[in-house]
Design a protein around this motif. Structure first.
Motif, PDB file in Angstrom:
ATOM      1  N   GLN A   9     -13.285 -10.950 -49.498  1.00  0.00           N
ATOM      2  CA  GLN A   9     -11.862 -10.705 -49.728  1.00  0.00           C
ATOM      3  C   GLN A   9     -11.571  -9.213 -49.856  1.00  0.00           C
ATOM      4  O   GLN A   9     -10.569  -8.724 -49.323  1.00  0.00           O
ATOM      5  CB  GLN A   9     -11.402 -11.453 -50.991  1.00  0.00           C
ATOM      6  N   VAL A  10     -12.429  -8.490 -50.554  1.00  0.00           N
ATOM      7  CA  VAL A  10     -12.255  -7.045 -50.688  1.00  0.00           C
ATOM      8  C   VAL A  10     -12.390  -6.364 -49.331  1.00  0.00           C
ATOM      9  O   VAL A  10     -11.606  -5.478 -48.980  1.00  0.00           O
ATOM     10  CB  VAL A  10     -13.287  -6.465 -51.684  1.00  0.00           C
ATOM     11  N   LEU A  11     -13.369  -6.784 -48.541  1.00  0.00           N
ATOM     12  CA  LEU A  11     -13.578  -6.190 -47.226  1.00  0.00           C
ATOM     13  C   LEU A  11     -12.373  -6.419 -46.321  1.00  0.00           C
ATOM     14  O   LEU A  11     -11.909  -5.499 -45.629  1.00  0.00           O
ATOM     15  CB  LEU A  11     -14.844  -6.777 -46.592  1.00  0.00           C
ATOM     16  N   VAL A  12     -11.835  -7.626 -46.323  1.00  0.00           N
ATOM     17  CA  VAL A  12     -10.656  -7.937 -45.512  1.00  0.00           C
ATOM     18  C   VAL A  12      -9.451  -7.130 -45.994  1.00  0.00           C
ATOM     19  O   VAL A  12      -8.677  -6.595 -45.204  1.00  0.00           O
ATOM     20  CB  VAL A  12     -10.355  -9.448 -45.545  1.00  0.00           C
ATOM     21  N   ALA A  13      -9.272  -7.040 -47.311  1.00  0.00           N
ATOM     22  CA  ALA A  13      -8.143  -6.279 -47.873  1.00  0.00           C
ATOM     23  C   ALA A  13      -8.231  -4.814 -47.475  1.00  0.00           C
ATOM     24  O   ALA A  13      -7.222  -4.177 -47.144  1.00  0.00           O
ATOM     25  CB  ALA A  13      -8.129  -6.416 -49.388  1.00  0.00           C
ATOM     26  N   LEU A  14      -9.441  -4.245 -47.476  1.00  0.00           N
ATOM     27  CA  LEU A  14      -9.618  -2.844 -47.079  1.00  0.00           C
ATOM     28  C   LEU A  14      -9.323  -2.643 -45.594  1.00  0.00           C
ATOM     29  O   LEU A  14      -8.819  -1.593 -45.192  1.00  0.00           O
ATOM     30  CB  LEU A  14     -11.050  -2.391 -47.396  1.00  0.00           C
ATOM     31  N   SER A  15      -9.596  -3.665 -44.790  1.00  0.00           N
ATOM     32  CA  SER A  15      -9.317  -3.553 -43.353  1.00  0.00           C
ATOM     33  C   SER A  15      -7.827  -3.540 -43.074  1.00  0.00           C
ATOM     34  O   SER A  15      -7.390  -3.091 -42.016  1.00  0.00           O
ATOM     35  CB  SER A  15      -9.976  -4.711 -42.589  1.00  0.00           C
ATOM     36  N   GLN A  16      -7.017  -4.011 -44.023  1.00  0.00           N
ATOM     37  CA  GLN A  16      -5.571  -4.092 -43.848  1.00  0.00           C
ATOM     38  C   GLN A  16      -4.828  -3.051 -44.684  1.00  0.00           C
ATOM     39  O   GLN A  16      -3.610  -3.064 -44.760  1.00  0.00           O
ATOM     40  CB  GLN A  16      -5.090  -5.495 -44.226  1.00  0.00           C
ATOM     41  N   SER A  17      -5.578  -2.140 -45.328  1.00  0.00           N
ATOM     42  CA  SER A  17      -4.977  -1.146 -46.211  1.00  0.00           C
ATOM     43  C   SER A  17      -5.380   0.264 -45.792  1.00  0.00           C
ATOM     44  O   SER A  17      -6.317   0.460 -45.024  1.00  0.00           O
ATOM     45  CB  SER A  17      -5.407  -1.391 -47.666  1.00  0.00           C
ATOM     46  N   GLU A  18      -4.662   1.236 -46.331  1.00  0.00           N
ATOM     47  CA  GLU A  18      -4.960   2.637 -46.056  1.00  0.00           C
ATOM     48  C   GLU A  18      -5.617   3.326 -47.247  1.00  0.00           C
ATOM     49  O   GLU A  18      -5.971   4.499 -47.167  1.00  0.00           O
ATOM     50  CB  GLU A  18      -3.680   3.376 -45.666  1.00  0.00           C
ATOM     51  N   SER A  19      -5.755   2.612 -48.352  1.00  0.00           N
ATOM     52  CA  SER A  19      -6.371   3.193 -49.543  1.00  0.00           C
ATOM     53  C   SER A  19      -6.946   2.074 -50.408  1.00  0.00           C
ATOM     54  O   SER A  19      -6.594   0.898 -50.258  1.00  0.00           O
ATOM     55  CB  SER A  19      -5.349   4.004 -50.351  1.00  0.00           C
ATOM     56  N   ILE A  20      -7.830   2.469 -51.317  1.00  0.00           N
ATOM     57  CA  ILE A  20      -8.406   1.495 -52.244  1.00  0.00           C
ATOM     58  C   ILE A  20      -7.329   0.938 -53.162  1.00  0.00           C
ATOM     59  O   ILE A  20      -7.337  -0.246 -53.517  1.00  0.00           O
ATOM     60  CB  ILE A  20      -9.546   2.153 -53.059  1.00  0.00           C
ATOM     61  N   PRO A  62     -19.298  -0.580 -38.287  1.00  0.00           N
ATOM     62  CA  PRO A  62     -19.969  -1.775 -38.815  1.00  0.00           C
ATOM     63  C   PRO A  62     -19.092  -2.526 -39.819  1.00  0.00           C
ATOM     64  O   PRO A  62     -19.109  -3.755 -39.871  1.00  0.00           O
ATOM     65  CB  PRO A  62     -21.222  -1.209 -39.495  1.00  0.00           C
ATOM     66  N   GLY A  63     -18.313  -1.768 -40.606  1.00  0.00           N
ATOM     67  CA  GLY A  63     -17.418  -2.398 -41.579  1.00  0.00           C
ATOM     68  C   GLY A  63     -16.351  -3.234 -40.910  1.00  0.00           C
ATOM     69  O   GLY A  63     -16.006  -4.334 -41.375  1.00  0.00           O
ATOM     70  N   ARG A  64     -15.798  -2.729 -39.795  1.00  0.00           N
ATOM     71  CA  ARG A  64     -14.766  -3.472 -39.062  1.00  0.00           C
ATOM     72  C   ARG A  64     -15.344  -4.752 -38.464  1.00  0.00           C
ATOM     73  O   ARG A  64     -14.683  -5.799 -38.463  1.00  0.00           O
ATOM     74  CB  ARG A  64     -14.152  -2.594 -37.965  1.00  0.00           C
ATOM     75  N   LYS A  65     -16.573  -4.678 -37.951  1.00  0.00           N
ATOM     76  CA  LYS A  65     -17.208  -5.867 -37.390  1.00  0.00           C
ATOM     77  C   LYS A  65     -17.410  -6.924 -38.461  1.00  0.00           C
ATOM     78  O   LYS A  65     -17.152  -8.116 -38.248  1.00  0.00           O
ATOM     79  CB  LYS A  65     -18.547  -5.503 -36.753  1.00  0.00           C
ATOM     80  N   LEU A  66     -17.882  -6.489 -39.633  1.00  0.00           N
ATOM     81  CA  LEU A  66     -18.125  -7.431 -40.722  1.00  0.00           C
ATOM     82  C   LEU A  66     -16.806  -7.992 -41.261  1.00  0.00           C
ATOM     83  O   LEU A  66     -16.711  -9.179 -41.592  1.00  0.00           O
ATOM     84  CB  LEU A  66     -18.897  -6.729 -41.842  1.00  0.00           C
ATOM     85  N   ALA A  67     -15.760  -7.146 -41.314  1.00  0.00           N
ATOM     86  CA  ALA A  67     -14.453  -7.599 -41.806  1.00  0.00           C
ATOM     87  C   ALA A  67     -13.852  -8.656 -40.885  1.00  0.00           C
ATOM     88  O   ALA A  67     -13.206  -9.602 -41.346  1.00  0.00           O
ATOM     89  CB  ALA A  67     -13.505  -6.406 -41.932  1.00  0.00           C
ATOM     90  N   LYS A  68     -14.045  -8.495 -39.589  1.00  0.00           N
ATOM     91  CA  LYS A  68     -13.535  -9.472 -38.628  1.00  0.00           C
ATOM     92  C   LYS A  68     -14.157 -10.839 -38.863  1.00  0.00           C
ATOM     93  O   LYS A  68     -13.470 -11.867 -38.874  1.00  0.00           O
ATOM     94  CB  LYS A  68     -13.821  -9.001 -37.204  1.00  0.00           C
TER      95      LYS A  68
END
Length: 302
Positions: A9-20, A62-68
Motif C-alpha cells: 500500500q505504501v509503495l502504491v501510494a508513493l507511485s501516485q504521489s510527489e512526496s512522502i 525497479p520501484g515502479r515495476k514493483l509498484a505496478k
C-alpha cells in the motif's frame, strides 16, 4: 521473501504521489510511518525504491515495476473480497469516481451522499478534474468509474447513458441586456461574454445549434473554470454566459438572473463508464441503477 499488505500500500501510494507527505495523507498515516515502511521494504528487496529530487520524490525504475505488480495484487484482493460480498448480496468496498467539476458539484455529490446512506459499508471517493486527467487516471486503474460526456469516454470502456445534457443562455436582469427570442446572433454578440474556459465549447455549440452559425467576433470579459463563479459574474452584470441547464436549475442565482426562453439546446450525452470486468459487480451496477433514477431530476430545481 515475506511482504505485508502495508508494504504494498505504501509503495502504491508513493507511485501516485510527489512526496512522502502526500503518500502519508492518502493513507491516513504519519510521514514517519511511510518512511519506516519504505526502509523496511528496501531492506527486504535489496535495492533502492525511491529517488529524491529536492522536496519531491519519485520511484526508481525497479520501484515502479514493483509498484505496478503491487497495485495489480491489491486490486485482485479487493475484487475477490467484493465478489464474496456480492455473492452475499452486500454492496461494500471502495469506488473511485471521476467526473467534471460542474457536474460533480451541481448534481453528483448530493446523489452520492444519498446513495451512501443506503449502503453504510461502501466508501466512495469523487475526483473532479479536466477530462484528460480523469481518463489518464482511469487508464492507470486509479479510478473505477467515469461520469463524462459520451465523446470523452474511452472506446474500450463499458458505458451506459445517464442523461442528455442541454445548455441555456443566461444574462443579467437589468435593462442593459435587451435580449429576446428574436435577437439575432450579431446583436447578441454586442454583449460581453463570460466563459467556462478559453473558446468555451459550450458557448460555440450553443450558437451553432441555435443560430446555425459560429460567432466570428465577440468580447470575452471573464474566463473562470467554475459555473458558480460564472453565474455570480452574470448576476453582477459582467456579461452573459451559456451554462448546462442542470447547473442553472440548482443555482442560487436561478431566480436572480434571466435565461433566454426557448434557448435550450442539446449539448451532449452524459455517460457512466467502468471497466468491462467490473460492470456486473453490485457496487458498480447498484450505483448506476441508482443514478439512472436520480438522472430524472436533471434540469429541475432542487
Amino acid at each position: 521473501m515475506k511482504f505485508e499488505s502495508s508494504h504494498l500500500q505504501v509503495l502504491v501510494a508513493l507511485s501516485q504521489s510527489e512526496s512522502i507527505s502526500q503518500a502519508a495523507t492518502s493513507l491516513n498515516v504519519t510521514q514517519s510511518a511511510v518512511s519506516q515502511t519504505l526502509k523496511t521494504l528496501e531492506a527486504r528487496v535489496g535495492f533502492p525504491l525511491l529517488a529524491r529530487h529536492g522536496k519531491n520524490v519519485t520511484l526508481t525504475e525497479p520501484g515502479r515495476k514493483l509498484a505496478k505488480v503491487a497495485k495489480q495484487y491489491l486490486r485482485r484482493v479487493e475484487e475477490t473480497i467484493d465478489q464474496i460480498h456480492q455473492e452475499a448480496q452486500e454492496v461494500r468496498g471502495t469506488l473511485n469516481i471521476g467526473t467534471l467539476a460542474g457536474l460533480g458539484k451541481s448534481w453528483l455529490s448530493a446523489r452520492i451522499i444519498d446513495f451512501l446512506a443506503e449502503h453504510p459499508e461502501l466508501e466512495i471517493r469523487i475526483s473532479m478534474d479536466f477530462p484528460e486527467n480523469l481518463i489518464r487516471r482511469f487508464e492507470r486503474g486509479d479510478l473505477d468509474c467515469l461520469i463524462l460526456p459520451d465523446y470523452q469516454v474511452p472506446a474500450w470502456a463499458e458505458k451506459w447513458v445517464l442523461h442528455e445534457e442541454h445548455t441555456v443562455l443566461v444574462f443579467p436582469d437589468n435593462t442593459d441586456y435587451k435580449i429576446t427570442e428574436k435577437t439575432e446572433l450579431k446583436d447578441l454578440l454586442e454583449n460581453p461574454i463570460l466563459m467556462f474556459e478559453e473558446n468555451d465549447p459550450l458557448f460555440f455549440r450553443w450558437c451553432q445549434e441555435r443560430y446555425k452559425a459560429l460567432p466570428r467576433s465577440f468580447k470575452t470579459r471573464l474566463v473562470v473554470n467554475s459555473f458558480g463563479q460564472l453565474l455570480q459574474g452574470v448576476y453582477d452584470g459582467l456579461g452573459m454566459a451559456v451554462v448546462p441547464t442542470h447547473v442553472f436549475a440548482r443555482s442560487y442565482y436561478r431566480d436572480k438572473i434571466k435565461s433566454l426562453k426557448g434557448s435550450e439546446v442539446f449539448n451532449n450525452t452524459i455517460c457512466f463508464a467502468c471497466r468491462v470486468e467490473e460492470a456486473d459487480t453490485l457496487k458498480v451496477k447498484g450505483l448506476y441503477d441508482y443514478l439512472m433514477v436520480q438522472a430524472k431530476t436533471f434540469g429541475k430545481k432542487a
